[in-house]
Design an enzyme around this catalytic site. Structure first.
Site, PDB file in Angstrom:
ATOM      1  CD  GLU A  83       9.093  -0.767  10.951  1.00  0.00           C
ATOM      2  OE1 GLU A  83       9.885   0.016  10.367  1.00  0.00           O
ATOM      3  OE2 GLU A  83       8.150  -0.379  11.661  1.00  0.00           O
ATOM      4  CD  GLU A 134       1.204   6.821   6.356  1.00  0.00           C
ATOM      5  OE1 GLU A 134       1.656   6.094   7.258  1.00  0.00           O
ATOM      6  OE2 GLU A 134       1.607   6.759   5.179  1.00  0.00           O
ATOM      7  CG  HIS A 171     -21.383 -15.862   8.210  1.00  0.00           C
ATOM      8  ND1 HIS A 171     -22.485 -16.613   8.501  1.00  0.00           N
ATOM      9  CD2 HIS A 171     -21.436 -15.622   6.872  1.00  0.00           C
ATOM     10  CE1 HIS A 171     -23.170 -16.866   7.397  1.00  0.00           C
ATOM     11  NE2 HIS A 171     -22.550 -16.266   6.378  1.00  0.00           N
ATOM     12  N   GLY A 214       4.602   7.577  -0.354  1.00  0.00           N
ATOM     13  CA  GLY A 214       4.639   6.128  -0.163  1.00  0.00           C
ATOM     14  C   GLY A 214       3.304   5.452  -0.465  1.00  0.00           C
ATOM     15  NE  ARG A 215      -0.860   9.086   2.778  1.00  0.00           N
ATOM     16  CZ  ARG A 215       0.132   9.768   3.335  1.00  0.00           C
ATOM     17  NH1 ARG A 215       1.253   9.139   3.672  1.00  0.00           N
ATOM     18  NH2 ARG A 215       0.024  11.067   3.541  1.00  0.00           N
ATOM     19  CE  LYS A 267       9.184   9.475  -1.097  1.00  0.00           C
ATOM     20  NZ  LYS A 267       7.989  10.271  -0.883  1.00  0.00           N
ATOM     21  CE  LYS A 287       8.480   5.820  10.556  1.00  0.00           C
ATOM     22  NZ  LYS A 287       8.830   6.550   9.342  1.00  0.00           N
TER      23      LYS A 287
HETATM   24  O1  F6P Z   1       4.625   4.680   8.038  1.00  0.00           O
HETATM   25  C1  F6P Z   1       5.293   5.779   7.554  1.00  0.00           C
HETATM   26  C2  F6P Z   1       5.856   5.577   6.178  1.00  0.00           C
HETATM   27  O2  F6P Z   1       6.681   6.648   5.909  1.00  0.00           O
HETATM   28  C3  F6P Z   1       4.789   5.418   5.114  1.00  0.00           C
HETATM   29  O3  F6P Z   1       4.260   6.620   4.696  1.00  0.00           O
HETATM   30  C4  F6P Z   1       5.555   4.697   4.063  1.00  0.00           C
HETATM   31  O4  F6P Z   1       4.706   4.153   3.112  1.00  0.00           O
HETATM   32  C5  F6P Z   1       6.275   3.679   4.907  1.00  0.00           C
HETATM   33  O5  F6P Z   1       6.609   4.383   6.093  1.00  0.00           O
HETATM   34  C6  F6P Z   1       7.485   3.062   4.283  1.00  0.00           C
HETATM   35  O6  F6P Z   1       8.473   3.997   3.989  1.00  0.00           O
HETATM   36  P1  F6P Z   1       9.699   3.647   3.067  1.00  0.00           P
HETATM   37  O7  F6P Z   1       9.188   3.282   1.706  1.00  0.00           O
HETATM   38  O8  F6P Z   1      10.554   4.860   3.025  1.00  0.00           O
HETATM   39  O9  F6P Z   1      10.433   2.477   3.664  1.00  0.00           O
END
Ligand code: F6P
Length: 517
Positions: A203, A342, A373, A256-257, A197, A484
């Site tokens: 990452e 979250e 199990h 995002g979620r 987003k 972060k």
């Molecule tokens: O973990 C924090 C967060 O902002 C989430 O809410 C989101 O889904 C994720 O990081 C990824 O964010 P982006 O889509 O901006 O890379």
């Protein structure tokens, strides 16, 4: 006395066991909601008519209905970020405008959806091809959190419907994730979709750069044909080398979620095809309609939420287990961990004051029967009470293996029965099952795209209702920021810079790493 005090007092005064309560069919039917084939049954809990009445009053007092209508109407209910919350617009099937700042968002939503459809169709047919003109066989989604969990969970859930290029997902910054994925793939046949987003998440940006290098090395030329992006930051995606017609954007009113319903769902759409993706959206929309129109007492997300409040705040159970008797929902617990924790893992109210009671519980789980199990020992005989949420399809996808599906169903029902009844008499205390342990069961006909859409929307609205009742903002996530920031500052120390200012504990860890590297 407040309604909350009444609720706690009522819980403390209860004398009947769950098994005894289920003798009252009028009470049971108040704890069941149906939406077509889908049934949510919460009768195997300690909720009774009085509890339900109090919980419903609490929901009304918290303004659940007003807040729901405000969300669906595009009002800026995400107050800490000054944003509307309109993931429901992404699956809206009606013809009314949905206004944000006086502007109808629906033309933009439909435009993006038709671009996604055209792209998916062309990719599936081979009309959009690799740099050498041959079709893509594999699509890698690089994203994390909400830009990974939803589509990854859904692609696995709908594997019988996946007839497009193979979908892969890379999330972790741990290089093993991307290395293991790319090792199985041919760059000449692979499309890489960068899903972020913000297009800043470290990452994802790191993995995207690794994938771009891998493509460059493998292709020589024609890199642009092998890249696409899903992002609100079209300019940043452009700077990464992805042309504007291959960027699928969405607005800041999609968290995002909650983003699987739009561009972040592109890899799912490519895998199952646009028509099935439409059915997925339709399922979500049907749950929205139900949530919007059903009275609170017959409203599935509301009942699920009230059960959550009962277990968290009246009974004091700090966790809940999500137990899909559905192997293909194997990633649902992880998906719900983000959606739920979250959203509602907060300790302050909307106005910044400290919450007066515990909020979002710890969500965890695994598919049955595997969990049986492993950790069911604790669920049946441990010292903690774990409210269990079972999910199961009446019919499996493998018609030739129906005998296995019957066994799965038998296990699912037997577990909730065992939790409720226990086995109070046994020759030794070690064999005693105390019973009276709560569970709910969600039954649906078959795990198809429409049903999956309904299940996800059900949980989204459940989280929303609980958040409103707790008085917090379910739509921000400031709690992910500190780690972060510190990771960025920690990197130079991993690379050998002086750790003198760090605390003793962290310095010692750094020193040990230094010795090993
Ligand atoms: O973990 C924090 C967060 O902002 C989430 O809410 C989101 O889904 C994720 O990081 C990824 O964010 P982006 O889509 O901006 O890379």
């Amino acid at each position: 006395m407040s309604l909350w005090d009444d609720l706690k007092q009522h819980q403390a005064s209860q004398r009947l066991s769950i098994a005894e309560m289920t003798g009252d069919e009028a009470r049971n039917s108040g704890l069941r909601v149906r939406l077509d084939d889908m049934l949510l049954d919460c009768s195997k809990t300690t909720m009774d008519a009085a509890a339900l009445a109090l919980l419903t009053d609490i929901a009304k007092q918290a303004g659940v209905e007003t807040r729901r209508d405000a969300m669906l109407a595009g009002e800026k209910i995400n107050e800490t970020e000054d944003r509307a919350v309109l993931h429901t617009a992404l699956r809206y099937q009606g013809s009314n405008p949905i206004l944000v700042n006086g502007e109808d968002v629906m033309p933009g939503v439909r435009d993006t959806l038709s671009r996604m459809r055209a792209f998916s169709d062309a990719l599936r047919s081979g009309a959009i091809a690799a740099h050498d003109g041959k079709p893509f066989t594999d699509v890698v989604n690089i994203g994390i959190g909400g830009s990974d969990l939803g589509p990854a969970m859904a692609v696995r859930a709908l594997s019988p419907y996946c007839d497009g290029p193979r979908a892969h997902f890379v999330a972790n910054v741990d290089g093993s994730d991307i290395a293991d994925t790319l090792a199985r793939l041919d760059p000449a046949r692979t499309l890489v979709i960068v899903a972020s987003k913000t297009f800043t998440t470290i990452e994802t940006m790191t993995n995207a750069a690794t994938a771009r290098n891998w493509l460059e090395a493998g292709l020589g030329a024609g890199l642009g044909a092998h890249l696409a992006a899903l992002s609100s930051a079209v300019d940043k995606a452009g700077a990464f080398g992805i042309s504007a017609e291959r960027v699928f954007g969405f607005e800041d009113w999609v968290g995002g979620r909650y983003s699987i319903w739009g561009p972040i769902g592109l890899n799912l759409m490519i895998a199952i095809g646009p028509e099935r993706f439409d059915a997925f959206l339709q399922g979500g929309y049907e749950m929205d309609q139900h949530f919007r129109t059903a009275p609170l007492s017959q409203n599935m997300p509301v009942l699920l939420a009230l059960m959550g409040i009962w277990h968290a705040n009246a009974c004091g159970h700090p966790t809940r287990a999500v137990l899909p008797y559905d192997e293909r929902l194997g990633r649902l617990p992880a998906y719900l961990q983000q959606l739920d924790m979250e959203s509602n893992g907060k300790r302050v109210a909307l106005d910044g004051s400290t919450l007066p009671r515990s909020s979002g519980p710890i969500v965890w789980g695994e598919p049955g029967t595997n969990g049986q199990h492993a950790f069911y020992q604790l669920i049946h005989q441990g010292t903690h009470i774990i409210p269990c949420e079972f999910l199961v399809a009446a019919n499996g996808q493998e018609s030739d293996l129906d005998h296995q599906h019957k066994l799965l169903l038998a296990n699912c029902l037997a577990q909730s029965e065992a939790l409720m009844l226990g086995r109070p008499q046994a020759d030794t205390p070690h064999r005693v099952f105390p019973g009276n342990r709560p569970s709910s069961t969600l039954i649906y006909d078959r795990l198809d795209p429409r049903t999956l859409g309904r299940i996800i929307a059900l949980y989204e609205h459940r989280v929303f209702v609980e958040g409103v009742i707790w008085g917090l903002n379910s739509f921000d996530q400031w709690g992910v920021e500190l780690g972060k920031e510190l990771a960025t500052a920690m990197l130079p120390l991993i690379e050998g810079a002086d750790a003198g200012k760090k605390d003793n504990s962290t310095r010692s860890l750094l020193a040990h790493l230094d010795r090993l590297r």
